[in-house]
Motif scaffolding. Sequence first.
Motif, PDB file in Angstrom:
ATOM      1  N   GLY A 184       0.795  -1.231   0.000  1.00 34.84           N
ATOM      2  CA  GLY A 184       0.000   0.000   0.000  1.00 34.84           C
ATOM      3  C   GLY A 184       0.820   1.270   0.000  1.00 34.84           C
ATOM      4  O   GLY A 184       0.266   2.365  -0.175  1.00 34.84           O
ATOM      5  N   ARG A 185       2.114   1.143   0.189  1.00 34.22           N
ATOM      6  CA  ARG A 185       2.974   2.326   0.150  1.00 34.22           C
ATOM      7  C   ARG A 185       3.584   2.498  -1.240  1.00 34.22           C
ATOM      8  O   ARG A 185       3.616   1.555  -2.032  1.00 34.22           O
ATOM      9  CB  ARG A 185       4.070   2.215   1.222  1.00 34.22           C
ATOM     10  N   LYS A 186       4.104   3.685  -1.502  1.00 34.21           N
ATOM     11  CA  LYS A 186       4.662   3.978  -2.821  1.00 34.21           C
ATOM     12  C   LYS A 186       6.186   3.938  -2.765  1.00 34.21           C
ATOM     13  O   LYS A 186       6.789   4.207  -1.719  1.00 34.21           O
ATOM     14  CB  LYS A 186       4.182   5.353  -3.305  1.00 34.21           C
ATOM     15  N   SER A 187       6.768   3.596  -3.903  1.00 31.21           N
ATOM     16  CA  SER A 187       8.225   3.512  -3.978  1.00 31.21           C
ATOM     17  C   SER A 187       8.832   4.887  -4.159  1.00 31.21           C
ATOM     18  O   SER A 187       8.306   5.724  -4.885  1.00 31.21           O
ATOM     19  CB  SER A 187       8.641   2.589  -5.128  1.00 31.21           C
ATOM     20  N   GLN A 188       9.959   5.103  -3.481  1.00 35.33           N
ATOM     21  CA  GLN A 188      10.677   6.371  -3.595  1.00 35.33           C
ATOM     22  C   GLN A 188      11.386   6.472  -4.948  1.00 35.33           C
ATOM     23  O   GLN A 188      11.545   7.561  -5.498  1.00 35.33           O
ATOM     24  CB  GLN A 188      11.740   6.474  -2.491  1.00 35.33           C
ATOM     25  N   ARG A 189      11.836   5.320  -5.453  1.00 31.75           N
ATOM     26  CA  ARG A 189      12.562   5.278  -6.722  1.00 31.75           C
ATOM     27  C   ARG A 189      12.218   4.004  -7.443  1.00 31.75           C
ATOM     28  O   ARG A 189      11.524   3.130  -6.912  1.00 31.75           O
ATOM     29  CB  ARG A 189      14.067   5.376  -6.487  1.00 31.75           C
ATOM     30  N   SER A 190      12.738   3.871  -8.616  1.00 29.96           N
ATOM     31  CA  SER A 190      12.491   2.670  -9.409  1.00 29.96           C
ATOM     32  C   SER A 190      13.234   1.490  -8.779  1.00 29.96           C
ATOM     33  O   SER A 190      14.410   1.607  -8.400  1.00 29.96           O
ATOM     34  CB  SER A 190      12.956   2.881 -10.851  1.00 29.96           C
TER      35      SER A 190
END
Length: 338
Positions: free
Chosen positions: A319-325
Amino acid sequence: MPTLDQVLSGSQSERRPPYVVAEMACAHDGSVERALAITRTSSQADALQIQLFHAEELVVPKEVPTVRGFELAPESWKRVVQKARAADLDLWATVFDEEAVELALELEADVLKIHSTDLSNPFLLQSCAQTNLPLSLSVGGSTVSEIASAVRSLEDHGASNLVLTHGFQDLPTAPKDARLGFISTLDHLFPYPVGYQDHTDGGSDLAHTLPLAAIGLGAHVIEKHVTDDRSREGTDYISALGPEGFAQFVEKVNAVNGVFSGKRPDDFSEAEEEYRQSMKRRVVAGAEIPAGTTITEQRITLLRANDGIKANRLDVVLGRKSQRSLQPGEAITEDHLK
């Protein structure tokens, strides 16, 4: 090797290195030269234990002549103690009468042992307690109520440093009679460290393995009979180890130091921590996860890795988003998450 202070201090649950007492008993057969040889045999132990008694104060008259043959004069004991001290051994003295207590003090004993014979002897209990020395109380063949009564008596007369020593001497004691489980009972019932005095047949493998099992059950002190030569078949030889056997025994006791640790939760050794670090599954990108993408179960997998968030914390990832690829197979860490 542990010190006597380490044995007597610390909590009962604290795992300390086993403390080995070499029990001479009457294996010297009344010979100071043999006693000196047995002391040499004992040099790899932590302590040498001797027996101090006077036949007239110990047995009925008809047995006095025989028992008197096992007595050593004070000057002979001083020679033995000098040799023990040169080997850096503590001195434990089993005392059977008040005159023996006085001799033990003269010999500067570190610990007095009260034989099971005298567990209910109020006069000797008081005499030993009032020395303010640490005491080893042999509880073999005694009921819990008898043991509790002896402990109270010792405490009432000032004793505070006690070791309760389980085991009894048969000729030899059969393994089925060892009742090693009572070590845990003593550990539970009394606020003192527990020891085990082994009297298994010295010629059997169990003479080595039963004491190791006793350590696993909580024994902090292991008492083992020693002799100069088992083949001589002298007094007390049946449960005793000779020079080579005793050296091997101490080596085994030292080898298991630490084996029985782990009573405290999450008390991992360094090796187990390394295992934990490399073997636990962690959250890993199962496919490419572009920067700013919400992480779902479909985008991750659980694999062994040396870093990253462990699988049991999956809920902090989903449910969290990635800071980078993130690339496929890349372990996900807290720094990768918004």
